[in-house]
Design a protein around this motif. Structure first.
Motif, PDB file in Angstrom:
ATOM      1  N   VAL A 156       0.835  -1.202   0.000  1.00  0.00           N
ATOM      2  CA  VAL A 156       0.000   0.000   0.000  1.00  0.00           C
ATOM      3  C   VAL A 156       0.867   1.248   0.000  1.00  0.00           C
ATOM      4  O   VAL A 156       0.573   2.224  -0.698  1.00  0.00           O
ATOM      5  CB  VAL A 156      -0.970  -0.003   1.203  1.00  0.00           C
ATOM      6  N   ALA A 157       1.958   1.228   0.735  1.00  0.00           N
ATOM      7  CA  ALA A 157       2.841   2.394   0.784  1.00  0.00           C
ATOM      8  C   ALA A 157       3.498   2.661  -0.564  1.00  0.00           C
ATOM      9  O   ALA A 157       3.717   3.817  -0.937  1.00  0.00           O
ATOM     10  CB  ALA A 157       3.923   2.187   1.840  1.00  0.00           C
ATOM     11  N   VAL A 158       3.788   1.607  -1.321  1.00  0.00           N
ATOM     12  CA  VAL A 158       4.470   1.777  -2.597  1.00  0.00           C
ATOM     13  C   VAL A 158       3.496   2.061  -3.731  1.00  0.00           C
ATOM     14  O   VAL A 158       3.744   2.923  -4.575  1.00  0.00           O
ATOM     15  CB  VAL A 158       5.320   0.513  -2.910  1.00  0.00           C
ATOM     16  N   VAL A 159       2.375   1.361  -3.763  1.00  0.00           N
ATOM     17  CA  VAL A 159       1.459   1.437  -4.910  1.00  0.00           C
ATOM     18  C   VAL A 159       0.564   2.670  -4.868  1.00  0.00           C
ATOM     19  O   VAL A 159       0.376   3.347  -5.879  1.00  0.00           O
ATOM     20  CB  VAL A 159       0.611   0.149  -4.997  1.00  0.00           C
ATOM     21  N   VAL A 160      -0.012   2.969  -3.718  1.00  0.00           N
ATOM     22  CA  VAL A 160      -0.977   4.061  -3.617  1.00  0.00           C
ATOM     23  C   VAL A 160      -0.221   5.392  -3.565  1.00  0.00           C
ATOM     24  O   VAL A 160       0.722   5.540  -2.787  1.00  0.00           O
ATOM     25  CB  VAL A 160      -1.857   3.886  -2.359  1.00  0.00           C
ATOM     26  N   PRO A 161      -0.636   6.356  -4.364  1.00  0.00           N
ATOM     27  CA  PRO A 161       0.063   7.652  -4.347  1.00  0.00           C
ATOM     28  C   PRO A 161      -0.190   8.423  -3.054  1.00  0.00           C
ATOM     29  O   PRO A 161      -1.183   8.213  -2.363  1.00  0.00           O
ATOM     30  CB  PRO A 161      -0.540   8.395  -5.549  1.00  0.00           C
ATOM     31  N   ASP A 162       0.741   9.326  -2.753  1.00  0.00           N
ATOM     32  CA  ASP A 162       0.649  10.128  -1.533  1.00  0.00           C
ATOM     33  C   ASP A 162      -0.502  11.123  -1.560  1.00  0.00           C
ATOM     34  O   ASP A 162      -0.848  11.688  -0.540  1.00  0.00           O
ATOM     35  CB  ASP A 162       1.944  10.910  -1.308  1.00  0.00           C
ATOM     36  N   SER A 163      -1.100  11.331  -2.685  1.00  0.00           N
ATOM     37  CA  SER A 163      -2.123  12.370  -2.799  1.00  0.00           C
ATOM     38  C   SER A 163      -3.448  11.995  -2.152  1.00  0.00           C
ATOM     39  O   SER A 163      -4.358  12.804  -2.116  1.00  0.00           O
ATOM     40  CB  SER A 163      -2.364  12.697  -4.275  1.00  0.00           C
TER      41      SER A 163
END
Length: 90
Positions: free
Chosen positions: A47-54
């Motif tokens: 989830v930390a890598v795939v989902v963008p920080d936005s």
């Protein structure tokens, strides 16, 4: 003195809830619980890598929750294993 020789996980006359909360699941289901803890850690990393920080705070809370669940579960299992080894050495 006879009580000292009894198995702490063999609860005579205990209710189902008391047996469930005695820690017996860490003895009987150690491998599946370890796999669940590792899956939680992996999910948090994915989830930390795939989902963008936005996505805002929901993203950060999902990552923190997954990682915390995995660390707590694996930590509890490790504590139980170390405690059993120390008890066996005495």
């Amino acid at each position: 003195m006879a009580d000292a020789d009894r198995d702490p996980l063999h609860l005579h006359g205990a209710t189902r809830l008391a047996r469930a909360c005695s820690g017996g699941a860490l003895v009987t289901h150690q491998i599946p619980l370890t796999l669940a803890g590792l899956a939680c850690l992996a999910l948090g990393i994915v989830v930390a890598v795939v989902v963008p920080d936005s996505d805002g705070p929901a993203w950060a809370m999902a990552v923190a929750g997954c990682l915390a669940a995995g660390v707590l579960l694996l930590g509890r299992i490790a504590f139980g294993v170390l405690r059993d080894r120390r008890r066996a050495a005495l």
